[in-house]
Design a protein around this motif. Structure first.
Motif, PDB file in Angstrom:
ATOM      1  N   THR A 251       0.832  -1.210   0.000  1.00 16.50           N
ATOM      2  CA  THR A 251       0.000   0.000   0.000  1.00 16.50           C
ATOM      3  C   THR A 251       0.862   1.254   0.000  1.00 16.50           C
ATOM      4  OG1 THR A 251      -1.748  -1.168   1.210  1.00 16.50           O
ATOM      5  CG2 THR A 251      -1.840   1.237   1.207  1.00 16.50           C
ATOM      6  N   LEU A 252       0.486   2.201  -0.849  1.00 12.56           N
ATOM      7  CA  LEU A 252       1.095   3.528  -0.880  1.00 12.56           C
ATOM      8  C   LEU A 252       0.107   4.513  -0.271  1.00 12.56           C
ATOM      9  CD1 LEU A 252       3.137   5.717  -1.789  1.00 12.56           C
ATOM     10  CD2 LEU A 252       2.032   5.663  -4.050  1.00 12.56           C
ATOM     11  N   PHE A 253       0.525   5.172   0.804  1.00 15.88           N
ATOM     12  CA  PHE A 253      -0.297   6.182   1.471  1.00 15.88           C
ATOM     13  C   PHE A 253       0.173   7.564   1.035  1.00 15.88           C
ATOM     14  CE2 PHE A 253      -0.436   2.482   4.209  1.00 15.88           C
ATOM     15  CZ  PHE A 253      -1.745   2.429   4.636  1.00 15.88           C
ATOM     16  N   ASP A 295       2.019  18.961  -6.175  1.00 14.90           N
ATOM     17  CA  ASP A 295       3.372  18.516  -6.520  1.00 14.90           C
ATOM     18  C   ASP A 295       3.262  17.289  -7.416  1.00 14.90           C
ATOM     19  OD1 ASP A 295       6.059  17.917  -6.663  1.00 14.90           O
ATOM     20  OD2 ASP A 295       6.439  18.332  -4.541  1.00 14.90           O
ATOM     21  N   THR A 296       2.915  17.536  -8.669  1.00 14.64           N
ATOM     22  CA  THR A 296       2.671  16.460  -9.621  1.00 14.64           C
ATOM     23  C   THR A 296       3.893  15.565  -9.790  1.00 14.64           C
ATOM     24  OG1 THR A 296       1.122  17.894 -10.810  1.00 14.64           O
ATOM     25  CG2 THR A 296       1.896  15.928 -11.966  1.00 14.64           C
ATOM     26  N   SER A 297       5.075  16.158  -9.858  1.00 16.33           N
ATOM     27  CA  SER A 297       6.278  15.366 -10.103  1.00 16.33           C
ATOM     28  C   SER A 297       6.566  14.399  -8.958  1.00 16.33           C
ATOM     29  CB  SER A 297       7.482  16.279 -10.341  1.00 16.33           C
ATOM     30  OG  SER A 297       7.729  17.105  -9.220  1.00 16.33           O
ATOM     31  N   ARG A 298       6.455  14.864  -7.706  1.00 17.50           N
ATOM     32  CA  ARG A 298       6.709  13.975  -6.562  1.00 17.50           C
ATOM     33  C   ARG A 298       5.645  12.886  -6.475  1.00 17.50           C
ATOM     34  NH1 ARG A 298       6.990  16.041  -0.984  1.00 17.50           N
ATOM     35  NH2 ARG A 298       7.824  13.968  -0.581  1.00 17.50           N
ATOM     36  N   GLU A 301       6.421  10.388  -9.196  1.00 17.00           N
ATOM     37  CA  GLU A 301       7.629   9.642  -8.838  1.00 17.00           C
ATOM     38  C   GLU A 301       7.304   8.568  -7.794  1.00 17.00           C
ATOM     39  OE1 GLU A 301      10.418  12.548  -7.509  1.00 17.00           O
ATOM     40  OE2 GLU A 301      10.678  13.408  -9.519  1.00 17.00           O
ATOM     41  N   ALA A 302       6.466   8.933  -6.811  1.00 18.12           N
ATOM     42  CA  ALA A 302       6.081   7.970  -5.778  1.00 18.12           C
ATOM     43  C   ALA A 302       5.260   6.832  -6.387  1.00 18.12           C
ATOM     44  CB  ALA A 302       5.282   8.671  -4.680  1.00 18.12           C
ATOM     45  N   LYS A 308       6.430  -0.022  -9.874  1.00 16.35           N
ATOM     46  CA  LYS A 308       7.525  -0.877 -10.321  1.00 16.35           C
ATOM     47  C   LYS A 308       7.790  -1.998  -9.344  1.00 16.35           C
ATOM     48  CE  LYS A 308      10.173   2.226 -13.315  1.00 16.35           C
ATOM     49  NZ  LYS A 308      11.445   2.993 -13.489  1.00 16.35           N
ATOM     50  N   GLU A 309       7.640  -1.700  -8.075  1.00 16.24           N
ATOM     51  CA  GLU A 309       7.896  -2.709  -7.048  1.00 16.24           C
ATOM     52  C   GLU A 309       6.805  -3.786  -6.997  1.00 16.24           C
ATOM     53  OE1 GLU A 309       8.818  -1.236  -3.194  1.00 16.24           O
ATOM     54  OE2 GLU A 309      10.438   0.059  -3.910  1.00 16.24           O
ATOM     55  N   VAL A 310       5.565  -3.395  -7.256  1.00 17.76           N
ATOM     56  CA  VAL A 310       4.473  -4.365  -7.103  1.00 17.76           C
ATOM     57  C   VAL A 310       4.095  -5.057  -8.405  1.00 17.76           C
ATOM     58  CG1 VAL A 310       3.537  -3.132  -5.117  1.00 17.76           C
ATOM     59  CG2 VAL A 310       2.601  -2.671  -7.389  1.00 17.76           C
ATOM     60  N   LEU A 311       4.501  -4.502  -9.549  1.00 17.14           N
ATOM     61  CA  LEU A 311       4.084  -5.062 -10.838  1.00 17.14           C
ATOM     62  C   LEU A 311       5.214  -5.692 -11.641  1.00 17.14           C
ATOM     63  CD1 LEU A 311       1.575  -2.326 -12.069  1.00 17.14           C
ATOM     64  CD2 LEU A 311       1.022  -4.593 -11.210  1.00 17.14           C
ATOM     65  N   PHE A 312       6.456  -5.364 -11.323  1.00 16.43           N
ATOM     66  CA  PHE A 312       7.556  -5.858 -12.162  1.00 16.43           C
ATOM     67  C   PHE A 312       8.399  -6.885 -11.406  1.00 16.43           C
ATOM     68  CE2 PHE A 312       6.385  -1.750 -13.912  1.00 16.43           C
ATOM     69  CZ  PHE A 312       6.377  -1.986 -15.271  1.00 16.43           C
TER      70      PHE A 312
END
Length: 312
Positions: A251-253, A295-298, A301-302, A308-312
């Motif tokens: 999970t990403l919070f 902060d669209t870029s951050r 990036e998150a 990448k960690e959960v799908l690759f």
């Protein structure tokens, strides 16, 4: 005489509390009474500053192929969603919107991220919102069971080889976090929670204290009783902070530090309680549901790192 006056005064006070509680219940928990304009005002986010950005993303968003889809909830409601296929992509983001909003509104901005990176998107109207049926708002407590039905739809229509991300905003974030405590199909690879709250009881207690400057007791308790009777769930019956303890889904919070509607401390509590692998992004100065725009870029990036960690 004094005793009689005291009894009368107590009775008047109790009647006033009951009327106030019933008024609060109707304004917050029932379709047609909970107004989008009031929610936007309470949230306090200045969306005007992002008008050009949103207009550009909306033009792209509405130019993409899409179709209306329907499911039936466990309690017989006809629920609506909008599916954006992305060629032959097996990666699907199942998106849940915020309180008094609808699927096609809350993901205009993020469509530019997900669709351009090859993800299909399913934007649902939660019960009692948009084109979905329902009288009582589910606040994630009822919607988490609807989420299982939407997952079934994806697996039936996209295939067993689908890779699914749950993404929720505000009430939608509470929905996906409450869903995380259920047994999910293995195709669900990750959850993104943007400004989610812990429970209806806690968020409305905060609203009554901070915005209306009135005590939550006994309003919340009476409203909870009414909701249990008419909607079938109590206001703290399903609590995201408890459900995430059972989660096995990464999970990403995400939360804005300046969120006054759903305070950032709720994110910290949710993150601390989460039993799965987890990441966190706090966007400084972002108000409610503003993090992606502030902060669209951050934010991207998150998301990129997490996906990448959960799908690759």
């Amino acid at each position: 005489m004094k005793k009689r006056n005291m009894i009368a005064a107590t009775g008047t006070f109790a009647a006033a509390e009951l009327l106030l509680s019933a008024y609060f219940y109707r304004r917050t928990m029932k379709r047609g009474k909970a107004k989008t304009e009031r929610t936007i005002k309470m949230a306090g986010t200045d969306w005007g500053q992002y008008a050009d950005f949103l207009a550009e993303r909306k033009e792209y968003f509405l130019a993409q192929p899409r179709k209306d889809v329907w499911i039936t909830s466990e309690d017989g409601l006809k629920l609506h969603g909008t599916y954006f296929p992305n060629k032959e992509s097996r990666r699907v983001v199942l998106c849940f919107h915020g309180y008094t909003s609808e699927g096609m509104k809350d993901y205009i901005g993020l469509s530019g991220y997900y669709l351009k990176r090859g993800y299909a998107m399913l934007l649902v109207d939660e019960r009692a919102h948009g084109q979905s049926e329902g009288t009582h708002i589910g606040f994630g407590c009822l919607d988490r069971m609807d989420a299982i039905k939407w997952l079934d739809w994806i697996l039936e229509n996209v295939g067993e080889d689908a890779e699914i991300i749950l993404h929720g905003t505000s009430m939608g974030a509470a929905t996906v976090l409450m869903t995380s405590g259920l047994k999910l199909p293995y195709q669900v690879k990750g959850i993104v929670s943007d400004c989610g709250f812990t429970s209806p009881k806690e968020v409305f207690t905060h609203v009554l204290h901070s915005m209306y400057h009135i005590p939550a007791f006994p309003i919340i308790q009476i409203a909870g009783f009414l909701n249990k009777r008419f909607a079938g769930y109590g206001m703290d019956e399903c609590n995201a902070a408890r459900e995430v303890r059972k989660s096995k889904t990464p999970t990403l919070f995400i939360h804005g530090s300046a969120d006054t509607f759903v305070p950032c401390r709720m994110c910290e509590k949710l993150y601390a309680n989460c039993g799965a692998k987890k990441q966190k992004l706090i966007v400084e100065g972002a108000a409610h549901a503003e993090s992606y725009y502030k902060d669209t870029s951050r934010y991207e990036e998150a998301l990129e790192k997490f996906l990448k960690e959960v799908l690759f």
